[in-house]
Design a protein around this motif. Structure first.
Motif, PDB file in Angstrom:
ATOM      1  N   ARG C  10      35.719  34.385  38.545  1.00 23.19           N
ATOM      2  CA  ARG C  10      37.365  33.685  38.090  1.00 23.19           C
ATOM      3  C   ARG C  10      38.863  33.907  39.411  1.00 23.19           C
ATOM      4  NH1 ARG C  10      40.622  34.738  33.250  1.00 23.19           N
ATOM      5  NH2 ARG C  10      42.327  33.550  34.455  1.00 23.19           N
ATOM      6  N   MET C  19      48.763  41.006  37.601  1.00 22.32           N
ATOM      7  CA  MET C  19      47.487  39.634  36.582  1.00 22.32           C
ATOM      8  C   MET C  19      46.661  39.657  36.851  1.00 22.32           C
ATOM      9  SD  MET C  19      49.337  39.707  33.772  1.00 22.32           S
ATOM     10  CE  MET C  19      48.341  38.471  33.037  1.00 22.32           C
ATOM     11  N   MET C  21      44.824  41.911  39.197  1.00 29.58           N
ATOM     12  CA  MET C  21      43.881  42.846  38.552  1.00 29.58           C
ATOM     13  C   MET C  21      43.485  42.820  36.697  1.00 29.58           C
ATOM     14  SD  MET C  21      41.814  45.698  39.318  1.00 29.58           S
ATOM     15  CE  MET C  21      40.629  47.029  38.853  1.00 29.58           C
ATOM     16  N   VAL C  22      44.865  41.828  35.793  1.00 35.89           N
ATOM     17  CA  VAL C  22      43.922  42.404  34.923  1.00 35.89           C
ATOM     18  C   VAL C  22      43.143  41.378  34.245  1.00 35.89           C
ATOM     19  CG1 VAL C  22      45.311  41.950  31.927  1.00 35.89           C
ATOM     20  CG2 VAL C  22      46.576  42.882  34.156  1.00 35.89           C
ATOM     21  N   TYR C  23      43.057  39.859  34.556  1.00 29.91           N
ATOM     22  CA  TYR C  23      41.912  39.266  34.342  1.00 29.91           C
ATOM     23  C   TYR C  23      40.497  39.909  34.918  1.00 29.91           C
ATOM     24  CZ  TYR C  23      46.419  36.253  33.980  1.00 29.91           C
ATOM     25  OH  TYR C  23      46.756  34.918  33.128  1.00 29.91           O
ATOM     26  N   LYS C  25      40.375  42.119  35.048  1.00 28.51           N
ATOM     27  CA  LYS C  25      39.735  44.120  34.038  1.00 28.51           C
ATOM     28  C   LYS C  25      38.554  42.605  33.093  1.00 28.51           C
ATOM     29  CE  LYS C  25      40.522  47.589  33.919  1.00 28.51           C
ATOM     30  NZ  LYS C  25      41.866  48.990  34.036  1.00 28.51           N
ATOM     31  N   VAL C  26      39.209  41.808  32.614  1.00 27.74           N
ATOM     32  CA  VAL C  26      39.062  40.699  31.155  1.00 27.74           C
ATOM     33  C   VAL C  26      37.450  40.126  31.590  1.00 27.74           C
ATOM     34  CG1 VAL C  26      39.355  38.696  29.759  1.00 27.74           C
ATOM     35  CG2 VAL C  26      41.494  40.581  31.168  1.00 27.74           C
ATOM     36  N   ALA C  29      35.144  43.070  32.060  1.00 34.19           N
ATOM     37  CA  ALA C  29      34.342  44.020  30.854  1.00 34.19           C
ATOM     38  C   ALA C  29      33.231  43.032  29.212  1.00 34.19           C
ATOM     39  CB  ALA C  29      35.513  43.867  29.543  1.00 34.19           C
ATOM     40  N   LYS C  30      33.452  41.752  29.675  1.00 37.35           N
ATOM     41  CA  LYS C  30      32.534  40.609  29.251  1.00 37.35           C
ATOM     42  C   LYS C  30      31.587  41.150  29.937  1.00 37.35           C
ATOM     43  CE  LYS C  30      35.653  36.938  29.018  1.00 37.35           C
ATOM     44  NZ  LYS C  30      36.407  35.814  29.481  1.00 37.35           N
ATOM     45  N   SER C  32      27.485  43.354  32.209  1.00 37.58           N
ATOM     46  CA  SER C  32      26.890  44.989  32.058  1.00 37.58           C
ATOM     47  C   SER C  32      26.831  45.082  33.614  1.00 37.58           C
ATOM     48  CB  SER C  32      25.316  44.580  31.638  1.00 37.58           C
ATOM     49  OG  SER C  32      25.831  43.319  30.279  1.00 37.58           O
ATOM     50  N   PRO C  33      26.978  46.411  33.292  1.00 35.17           N
ATOM     51  CA  PRO C  33      26.327  47.096  34.692  1.00 35.17           C
ATOM     52  C   PRO C  33      25.684  46.358  35.399  1.00 35.17           C
ATOM     53  CG  PRO C  33      26.905  48.386  32.782  1.00 35.17           C
ATOM     54  CD  PRO C  33      26.453  47.070  32.062  1.00 35.17           C
ATOM     55  N   GLN C  35      26.124  43.530  36.742  1.00 38.30           N
ATOM     56  CA  GLN C  35      26.144  41.890  36.825  1.00 38.30           C
ATOM     57  C   GLN C  35      27.385  41.771  38.041  1.00 38.30           C
ATOM     58  OE1 GLN C  35      26.379  40.379  32.321  1.00 38.30           O
ATOM     59  NE2 GLN C  35      24.864  39.176  33.218  1.00 38.30           N
ATOM     60  N   GLU C  57      38.101  52.203  39.735  1.00 34.38           N
ATOM     61  CA  GLU C  57      37.418  52.534  38.182  1.00 34.38           C
ATOM     62  C   GLU C  57      36.220  52.187  38.309  1.00 34.38           C
ATOM     63  OE1 GLU C  57      39.537  49.814  35.335  1.00 34.38           O
ATOM     64  OE2 GLU C  57      41.469  50.388  36.534  1.00 34.38           O
ATOM     65  N   LYS C  81      30.701  51.557  32.389  1.00 35.68           N
ATOM     66  CA  LYS C  81      31.361  51.298  31.117  1.00 35.68           C
ATOM     67  C   LYS C  81      32.121  52.162  30.375  1.00 35.68           C
ATOM     68  CE  LYS C  81      30.916  46.619  30.966  1.00 35.68           C
ATOM     69  NZ  LYS C  81      31.962  45.934  31.200  1.00 35.68           N
TER      70      LYS C  81
END
Lengths: 69, 271, 81
Positions: C10, C19, C21-23, C25-26, C29-30, C32-33, C35, C57, C81
């Protein structure tokens, strides 16, 4: 004897006390608008006069609040 | 796990950024909010802030039930209704503001009275119910119906400078009847002249109920289950009483005596 | 350059706090642990804040390196997760 009422310690010169008397002593204005819990058990309103509080009882007054509009 | 579900637009990511940033909410929590269905009972003092905050939070589908029209006496505290809405149906007035805050959500206005005959069918469509009515018959009816349908809910009450709330997960935590058993005798309920309320109290309690709703949906924190939270805003005292399920509760006890819903007699004016 | 393989990337250049940090986190979220996510961050508050928040986090910073244009490249291993 010693009773906790809504988290506060209260002392009484008696060994047992009906809930109705506690409601008077605690100056609860409208006893019909209070639900009384004794040691985690909610007492039926019709039994307030017959339910005697004992030393170390934990009493909570739960006040009815019907508003919302 | 959430791969296929992440389809927030850029604008939505900005809109919900303060939720997504929370470790206890995050992207997953916001997805849960977007797919959640919540029913608000009453578009009054409690329902108004609940409606605005749940809409802002992006709760995907929000039903709101009320049969009243907006009156000038509502405006001191029912903050989703404006002066130019006087005469309009409250649910319609609420819907307008909710959609104006967040056009992404779906609002279902239900302009009707909730009664024993229709409540179960109405609440069945929702994941969570927020009880914000102004009378004991409705509060007990909602409690009993939600217990019967196993739908978690928040129930609240306000009076003068005071407020109280509890959250109920049927089958797990104490219900409203566990704490209060039966509606108080009609003649004991405060009359109109004794029944004022400081406007902001409605906001204090409504936002507590909204927060409980968001916590339930996202799984964040611990709820006001088995707990009656009360506050006295005159001194800003907050107090929690621990509750427990009552074996002899008439609706959620071991041998429930209530098998069908009944409408209790409506008393006095709405507070 | 590192030899770590990345699973997603990203570019958060010219994206301010929070923002970026928002991106981040997005994107996390996609995944897997285990990766790995690459994020490019501006110097200043972004590089000071985002890696710290990511660690709080439950994720791990595998690498943090300065790019030629003065921005930063971080590699995050997706944690719980």
């Amino acid at each position: 004897m010693h009773i906790t009422v809504n988290g506060e310690n209260k002392e009484f010169d008696t060994s047992s006390l009906p809930i109705t008397t506690l409601l008077e002593v605690a100056k609860v204005e409208s006893p019909d608008m209070v639900s009384v819990q004794v040691n985690g058990k909610v007492i039926d309103r019709t039994l307030y006069a017959d339910t005697l509080l004992r030393d170390n009882d934990e009493v909570d007054f739960l006040y009815f609040m019907g508003g919302g509009a | 796990m959430v791969k296929k579900m992440i389809d927030f637009t850029e604008e939505q990511l900005e809109r919900y950024s303060r939720h997504i940033l929370l470790a206890d909410v995050g992207v997953e929590g916001q997805i849960r909010l977007s797919s959640a269905r919540v029913l608000i009972i009453g578009a009054g003092g409690l329902g108004a802030p609940v409606a605005l905050y749940l809409a802002a939070a992006g709760v995907g589908t929000i039903g709101i039930v009320d049969n009243d029209i907006v009156e000038v006496s509502n405006l001191q505290r029912q903050v989703c209704h404006f002066h130019n809405n006087i005469g309009k149906a409250k649910v319609e007035s609420a819907r307008e503001k909710m959609k104006a805050i967040n056009p992404d959500i779906t609002v279902i206005p239900l302009e009707k009275y909730l009664v024993a005959d229709n409540i179960r069918e109405i609440i069945r469509d929702y994941d969570f119910v927020v009880e914000g009515s102004d009378n004991f018959p409705t509060k007990f009816l909602v409690n009993d119906a939600c217990v019967m349908e196993s739908i978690p809910f928040s129930i609240g009450g306000i009076l003068r400078f005071d407020g109280q709330a509890m959250t109920i997960v049927p089958g797990e935590s104490a219900c409203y009847r566990c704490a209060f058993r039966n509606p108080p005798p009609p003649d004991a309920v405060p009359s109109c002249s004794e029944a004022g309320v400081l406007g902001a109290i409605a906001g204090m309690l409504g936002t507590i109920q909204a927060a409980e709703t968001l916590k339930f949906i996202t799984g964040a924190g611990s709820l006001l289950t088995d707990t009656l939270l009360s506050f006295d805003a005159k001194n800003m005292d907050f107090h929690k009483v621990r509750l427990q399920r009552q074996d002899d509760c008439a609706i959620c006890g071991k041998e429930p005596s209530i098998r069908t819903l009944v409408d209790y007699e409506q008393t006095t004016c709405g507070i | 350059m590192s030899t770590i393989t990345t699973d997603a990337s990203r570019d958060c250049r010219n994206v301010g706090c929070p923002m970026n940090m928002v991106y981040t986190k997005v994107e996390l979220a996609k995944l897997s642990p285990g990766q790995v996510l690459e994020v490019i961050l501006d110097d200043g508050p972004p590089i000071n804040n985002v890696p710290k928040s990511v660690v709080l986090e439950g994720h791990a910073i595998l690498e943090k390196s300065r790019c030629d244009d003065g921005t930063w490249r971080i590699l995050i291993r997706c944690g719980k997760k």
